[in-house]
Design a protein around this motif. Structure first.
Motif, short mmCIF file in Angstrom:
data_model
loop_
_atom_site.label_atom_id
_atom_site.label_comp_id
_atom_site.label_asym_id
_atom_site.label_seq_id
_atom_site.Cartn_x
_atom_site.Cartn_y
_atom_site.Cartn_z
N LEU A 39 54.27 20.16 50.02
CA LEU A 39 54.45 18.42 50.30
C LEU A 39 54.23 18.34 51.82
O LEU A 39 53.52 17.42 51.57
N TYR A 40 54.41 19.30 52.53
CA TYR A 40 54.13 18.79 54.11
C TYR A 40 52.38 18.88 55.02
O TYR A 40 51.91 18.27 55.48
N LEU A 41 52.55 19.88 53.49
CA LEU A 41 50.26 19.74 53.70
C LEU A 41 49.18 18.00 53.17
O LEU A 41 49.41 18.03 54.35
N ALA A 42 50.42 17.79 52.15
CA ALA A 42 50.32 16.71 51.73
C ALA A 42 50.10 15.15 52.86
O ALA A 42 49.48 14.64 52.85
N MET A 43 51.84 15.45 53.03
CA MET A 43 51.71 14.02 54.26
C MET A 43 51.33 14.51 55.61
O MET A 43 50.55 13.33 56.44
N ALA A 44 50.50 16.05 55.89
CA ALA A 44 49.46 16.08 56.86
C ALA A 44 48.36 15.12 56.58
O ALA A 44 47.39 14.45 58.11
N PHE B 265 53.00 17.22 60.94
CA PHE B 265 53.31 17.76 59.63
C PHE B 265 52.73 19.40 58.98
O PHE B 265 53.21 20.37 58.27
N PHE B 266 51.23 19.70 59.66
CA PHE B 266 50.60 20.89 59.97
C PHE B 266 51.17 22.25 60.34
O PHE B 266 51.54 23.59 59.26
N LYS B 267 52.45 21.91 61.33
CA LYS B 267 52.99 22.87 61.78
C LYS B 267 54.69 22.91 60.69
O LYS B 267 54.67 24.57 60.73
N GLN B 268 55.19 22.02 60.29
CA GLN B 268 56.04 21.72 59.12
C GLN B 268 55.40 22.70 58.36
O GLN B 268 56.37 23.88 58.05
N VAL C 296 70.00 22.67 59.95
CA VAL C 296 70.52 22.05 61.31
C VAL C 296 69.68 20.97 62.38
O VAL C 296 69.36 20.20 62.44
N GLU C 297 69.03 22.55 62.09
CA GLU C 297 67.55 21.64 63.02
C GLU C 297 66.78 21.06 62.56
O GLU C 297 66.38 20.02 63.27
N GLU C 298 66.35 21.08 61.56
CA GLU C 298 64.87 20.66 60.50
C GLU C 298 65.62 19.29 60.78
O GLU C 298 65.17 18.37 60.54
N GLU C 299 67.23 18.70 60.12
CA GLU C 299 67.67 17.79 59.91
C GLU C 299 67.49 17.00 60.94
O GLU C 299 67.30 16.16 60.83
N ASN C 300 68.20 17.54 62.31
CA ASN C 300 68.30 16.93 63.45
C ASN C 300 66.67 16.33 63.96
O ASN C 300 66.51 15.06 64.12
N THR C 301 66.32 17.13 63.81
CA THR C 301 64.39 16.34 63.87
C THR C 301 64.21 15.92 63.55
O THR C 301 64.07 15.14 64.29
N ILE C 302 64.27 15.49 62.26
CA ILE C 302 63.44 14.25 61.79
C ILE C 302 64.40 13.14 62.18
O ILE C 302 64.07 12.18 61.95
N GLU D 296 57.57 26.45 56.82
CA GLU D 296 58.33 26.23 55.35
C GLU D 296 57.67 27.42 55.03
O GLU D 296 58.82 28.11 53.52
N ARG D 297 56.45 27.83 54.85
CA ARG D 297 55.76 29.04 54.76
C ARG D 297 56.85 30.07 55.01
O ARG D 297 56.90 31.51 54.29
N GLU D 298 56.75 30.60 56.34
CA GLU D 298 57.35 31.14 56.91
C GLU D 298 58.88 31.00 56.02
O GLU D 298 59.24 32.47 55.84
N HIS D 299 59.82 30.58 55.91
CA HIS D 299 61.02 30.26 55.14
C HIS D 299 60.64 31.30 54.12
O HIS D 299 61.14 31.61 53.96
N MET D 300 59.93 30.75 53.22
CA MET D 300 59.80 30.91 52.02
C MET D 300 59.31 32.82 51.96
O MET D 300 59.91 34.11 51.49
#
Ligand code: FE2
Lengths: 172, 106
Positions: free
Chosen positions: A32-37, A52-55, A137-143, A59-63
């Motif tokens: 999804l973030y790649l599509a946004m990029a 979004f490229f960074k995001q 918490v971090e992710e939500e806060n950033t956005i 997300e891939r790292e989380h996976m």
């Protein structure tokens, strides 16, 4: 009778199923973030595209973190199929609002797995997810911060370009 | 070999000295290391049985199941799939890796 199953795998299969679903969700977020990029690049929001490229990478790292946890615990990690990626956004504000919505969904999903793992008495899975709870918490806060910045800047006149430039503050 | 669970058509065994499991499919008995048992579980649980009642989605109500890295191939009908799902569910409960029963008592 020796417990061959327990010797082979150290978490419950129900936890494994939930974590495989989470792998899919992280993969979906990455796509999804790649599509946004792509949307940002095409609409002239080049700094946001970088964000979004960074995001996408994150997300891939989380996976992969979950994928490797399933390997370490003797489970069966499933390579996810990703479909239904949205490419249509009415504005850059819409892009970031969709991002926050998606992150909230992810947070809820992780909390849900923590609760179920607790019910199952699967301490290993519960503790493994500690990192993800704090990461969300971090992710939500950033956005949220970016959306606040958009609100303050305003979208009139050169506002949109200023917004895009300021997104740089959230790319470490 | 110890019987872990027996469903209508199938039996799951643990072969402790070989550190593996066996499933008796009736026509043949298949040796399965634990990872293959997990793989079988995934394949069987992924089958959407509702498709069997829709002639567009599954014309003949049959499933082709390959096991142990394509070493074995089975063609199973609706009842056999349901029974295999049952075996997998109860089998994992019996070997202590599923907590479904514990959950239901909450
Ligand atoms: Fe994530």
């Amino acid at each position: 009778m020796k417990d061959i199953a327990r010797q082979s795998m150290s978490i419950k299969v129900e936890s494994m199923d939930m974590l495989n679903a989470q792998i899919k969700m992280e993969a979906h977020a990455s796509a999804l973030y790649l599509a946004m990029a792509s949307w940002c690049e095409q609409n002239g929001f080049f700094t946001s595209a970088k964000f979004f490229f960074k995001q996408t990478e994150e997300e891939r790292e989380h996976m992969m973190k979950i994928f490797n946890f399933l390997i370490d615990t003797g489970g069966n990690p499933i390579s996810p199929e990703v479909t239904n990626i949205n490419y249509d956004y009415s504005s850059i504000v819409d892009v970031f609002e969709s991002t926050l919505e998606h992150e909230i969904k992810v947070t809820k999903s992780i909390h849900n797995i923590v609760k179920k793992a607790r019910e199952l008495g699967d301490i290993t899975t519960e503790r493994f997810l500690d990192w993800f709870v704090m990461e969300q918490v971090e992710e939500e806060n950033t956005i949220r911060d970016i959306l606040d910045m958009i609100e303050v800047t305003g979208t009139e006149g050169v506002g949109l370009q200023m917004i895009d430039n300021q997104v740089a503050n959230w790319i470490e | 070999m110890n019987v872990i669970f027996q469903s209508t058509y199938y039996t799951l065994y643990q072969a402790t000295n070989e550190r593996c499991f066996y499933i008796d499919f009736g026509q043949k008995k298949i040796r399965m290391p634990f990872c293959q048992l997990l793989s079988l579980r995934h394949k069987v649980m992924s089958i959407d049985i509702a498709d069997h009642f829709d002639s567009d989605l599954n014309t003949h109500g049959l499933e082709v199941l390959t096991l142990c890295n394509k070493e074995h191939l089975f063609i199973l009908n609706t009842l056999e799939i349901l029974d295999l799902k049952n075996l997998v569910e109860h089998g994992f409960l019996a070997i202590g890796l599923s907590a479904q029963k514990e959950l239901q008592t909450y």
